[in-house]
Design a protein around this motif. Structure first.
Motif, PDB file in Angstrom:
ATOM      1  N   LEU A  47       6.464  54.192  -3.426  1.00  0.00           N
ATOM      2  CA  LEU A  47       6.521  53.334  -4.616  1.00  0.00           C
ATOM      3  C   LEU A  47       7.424  53.949  -5.677  1.00  0.00           C
ATOM      4  N   LEU A  48       7.272  55.254  -5.921  1.00  0.00           N
ATOM      5  CA  LEU A  48       8.095  55.922  -6.917  1.00  0.00           C
ATOM      6  C   LEU A  48       9.570  55.846  -6.555  1.00  0.00           C
ATOM      7  N   SER A  49       9.862  55.986  -5.277  1.00  0.00           N
ATOM      8  CA  SER A  49      11.252  55.918  -4.842  1.00  0.00           C
ATOM      9  C   SER A  49      11.875  54.573  -5.186  1.00  0.00           C
ATOM     10  N   TRP A  50      11.119  53.501  -4.970  1.00  0.00           N
ATOM     11  CA  TRP A  50      11.634  52.179  -5.309  1.00  0.00           C
ATOM     12  C   TRP A  50      11.730  51.998  -6.824  1.00  0.00           C
ATOM     13  N   ALA A  51      10.759  52.515  -7.561  1.00  0.00           N
ATOM     14  CA  ALA A  51      10.818  52.414  -9.022  1.00  0.00           C
ATOM     15  C   ALA A  51      12.033  53.140  -9.561  1.00  0.00           C
ATOM     16  N   CYS A 273       4.499  50.901 -11.404  1.00  0.00           N
ATOM     17  CA  CYS A 273       4.080  49.498 -11.359  1.00  0.00           C
ATOM     18  C   CYS A 273       4.628  48.724 -12.554  1.00  0.00           C
ATOM     19  N   PHE A 274       4.632  49.358 -13.723  1.00  0.00           N
ATOM     20  CA  PHE A 274       5.221  48.722 -14.905  1.00  0.00           C
ATOM     21  C   PHE A 274       6.707  48.451 -14.668  1.00  0.00           C
ATOM     22  N   ARG A 275       7.414  49.360 -14.009  1.00  0.00           N
ATOM     23  CA  ARG A 275       8.838  49.137 -13.738  1.00  0.00           C
ATOM     24  C   ARG A 275       9.033  47.945 -12.814  1.00  0.00           C
ATOM     25  N   PHE A 276       8.159  47.762 -11.822  1.00  0.00           N
ATOM     26  CA  PHE A 276       8.256  46.600 -10.939  1.00  0.00           C
ATOM     27  C   PHE A 276       8.035  45.313 -11.718  1.00  0.00           C
ATOM     28  N   ILE A 277       7.095  45.316 -12.647  1.00  0.00           N
ATOM     29  CA  ILE A 277       6.764  44.106 -13.411  1.00  0.00           C
ATOM     30  C   ILE A 277       7.769  43.854 -14.524  1.00  0.00           C
ATOM     31  N   LEU A 278       8.324  44.924 -15.100  1.00  0.00           N
ATOM     32  CA  LEU A 278       9.230  44.841 -16.249  1.00  0.00           C
ATOM     33  C   LEU A 278      10.538  45.560 -15.919  1.00  0.00           C
ATOM     34  N   PRO A 279      11.317  45.041 -14.989  1.00  0.00           N
ATOM     35  CA  PRO A 279      12.476  45.792 -14.485  1.00  0.00           C
ATOM     36  C   PRO A 279      13.561  46.047 -15.520  1.00  0.00           C
ATOM     37  N   ARG A 280      13.702  45.169 -16.528  1.00  0.00           N
ATOM     38  CA  ARG A 280      14.806  45.330 -17.492  1.00  0.00           C
ATOM     39  C   ARG A 280      14.379  45.976 -18.807  1.00  0.00           C
ATOM     40  N   GLN A 281      13.082  46.116 -19.015  1.00  0.00           N
ATOM     41  CA  GLN A 281      12.611  46.671 -20.273  1.00  0.00           C
ATOM     42  C   GLN A 281      12.816  48.195 -20.319  1.00  0.00           C
ATOM     43  N   GLU A 282      12.901  48.707 -21.560  1.00  0.00           N
ATOM     44  CA  GLU A 282      12.889  50.153 -21.737  1.00  0.00           C
ATOM     45  C   GLU A 282      11.432  50.613 -21.627  1.00  0.00           C
ATOM     46  N   PHE A 301      10.752  59.876 -14.769  1.00  0.00           N
ATOM     47  CA  PHE A 301      11.995  59.124 -14.553  1.00  0.00           C
ATOM     48  C   PHE A 301      12.097  58.658 -13.109  1.00  0.00           C
ATOM     49  N   THR A 302      11.637  59.483 -12.182  1.00  0.00           N
ATOM     50  CA  THR A 302      11.536  59.049 -10.787  1.00  0.00           C
ATOM     51  C   THR A 302      10.592  57.863 -10.681  1.00  0.00           C
TER      52      THR A 302
END
Length: 361
Positions: A47-51, A273-282, A301-302
């Motif tokens: 999961l982290l790798s994809w994030a 998980c937040f990165r998957f849901i909010l891909p463009r947000q900071e 960051f990973t």
């Protein structure tokens, strides 16, 4: 043999979801909950790798740094159970009135020297109304703006009037911090002196005034994974530009002083998980990272984080800014973040018309 087959199925499903988001698509709530509930270390690292791929896809190697000034400390009338500055609890937290210009100028100077994009004025009170205090706040914002050292941000509590938000915008405020803190369901378990709806209403006034929104929450307060998932989708719905993830640092004297810490891998999984849901947000990692992640801080960051709060927090210490800057350099990340208008979050930046169309459908 059966275990290997299950692991392979998980790996394939993670790849399917990761590729979808990478190409401009979205995950559903059900799919996001599946991500939140991953348990094995190998699946979490997958999961982290994809994030990390998603962070690089939408944010490149830029990291948005910001810092805060405790512009008015202590004696807050609200009973937030995690907060050392609430007047309801005896924590030994400092108390003082709204700051003079000098500390703000000093914070802006230090921020500029360290490539910090924004300095936020944070006040421990319920909110801001028309009157002399609003006049003084607007003066500090104008001074920050005129200094040209950093972006002027603020976190000044609840706003119940559109004219207050408009005046902040006219003074030069670009981004306002106002966390939802948790899911709507969990909110009354950490605050009863104002409501979740009050916070959403405030964000509505700010957005109408043309102010960007910094809104996130705190994990580790006793909420469930479902609460964290719901918070992420709520932040998506309100259109938050910066999403700070704080990790509870239990303060003696508060109702949450004895809360057990979240395991570091659970924290990293939540960020991913937040990165998957909010891909463009900071996605910004803020309070509690040093005490909860310790030597694993660089892994944020990973896990998909693209922003970092540096310098000390409101009532607790952070690691030195120089150490954070060295960490970024070692990771090949660039703190010279120049997207002050958050244009990279617009749909037009999602990687081509085909991807944008796919996302809208």
């Amino acid at each position: 043999m059966q275990r290997a087959q299950i692991d392979q199925t998980t790996h394939e499903r993670l790849g399917e979801l990761g590729r979808r988001v990478f190409d401009g698509g979205q995950v559903t709530r059900e799919e996001a909950m599946w991500l939140f509930n991953l348990e094995s270390a190998s699946d979490i690292f997958d999961l982290l790798s994809w994030a990390n791929r998603l962070r690089e896809r939408f944010k490149g190697n830029k990291v948005h740094l910001c810092s805060i000034v405790n512009a008015k400390a202590g004696a807050c009338s609200e009973n937030c159970s995690f907060c050392a500055q609430s007047s309801f609890y005896q924590t030994g937290s400092p108390r003082y009135g709204f700051v003079d210009p000098e500390p703000v100028f000093e914070a802006a100077e230090e921020a500029s020297r360290n490539n910090v994009t924004a300095v936020g004025l944070v006040a421990a009170w319920k909110g801001l109304n028309e009157g002399p205090m609003l006049d003084e706040v607007c003066d500090r914002i104008r001074e920050l703006k005129a200094g040209g050292k950093t972006r002027p941000d603020a976190s000044l509590g609840i706003i119940k009037n559109q004219s207050v938000a408009n005046r902040l915008k006219e003074a030069g405020l670009e981004c306002y911090g106002h966390n939802l803190e948790s899911s709507k369901r969990f909110f009354p378990k950490h605050c009863t002196t104002h409501t979740y709806e009050d916070r959403v209403e405030t964000i509505g006034y700010l957005k109408k005034a043309g102010i960007k929104i910094c809104s996130g929450g705190i994990i580790g307060m006793g909420e469930t994974r479902e609460d964290r998932c719901e918070l992420a989708f709520s932040l998506k719905e309100i259109g938050a530009n910066v999403v700070p993830i704080n990790i509870l640092n239990p303060i003696k004297g508060t109702p949450f002083e004895n809360h057990p810490p979240l395991p570091p891998m659970e924290i990293l999984k939540t960020i991913a998980c937040f990165r998957f849901i909010l891909p463009r947000q900071e996605i910004m990692i803020a309070g509690g990272r040093t005490v909860n992640l310790r030597d694993m801080q660089s892994m944020i960051f990973t896990a998909g984080a693209s922003a970092l709060m540096v310098g000390n927090y409101l009532t607790t210490l952070n690691q030195p800014v120089e150490k954070d800057l060295q960490m970024l350099q070692d990771l090949g990340l660039d703190p010279n973040w120049d997207s002050h208008d958050f244009a990279d979050q617009s749909e037009a930046e999602c990687g081509g018309e085909a991807r944008c169309t796919a996302e809208r459908s």
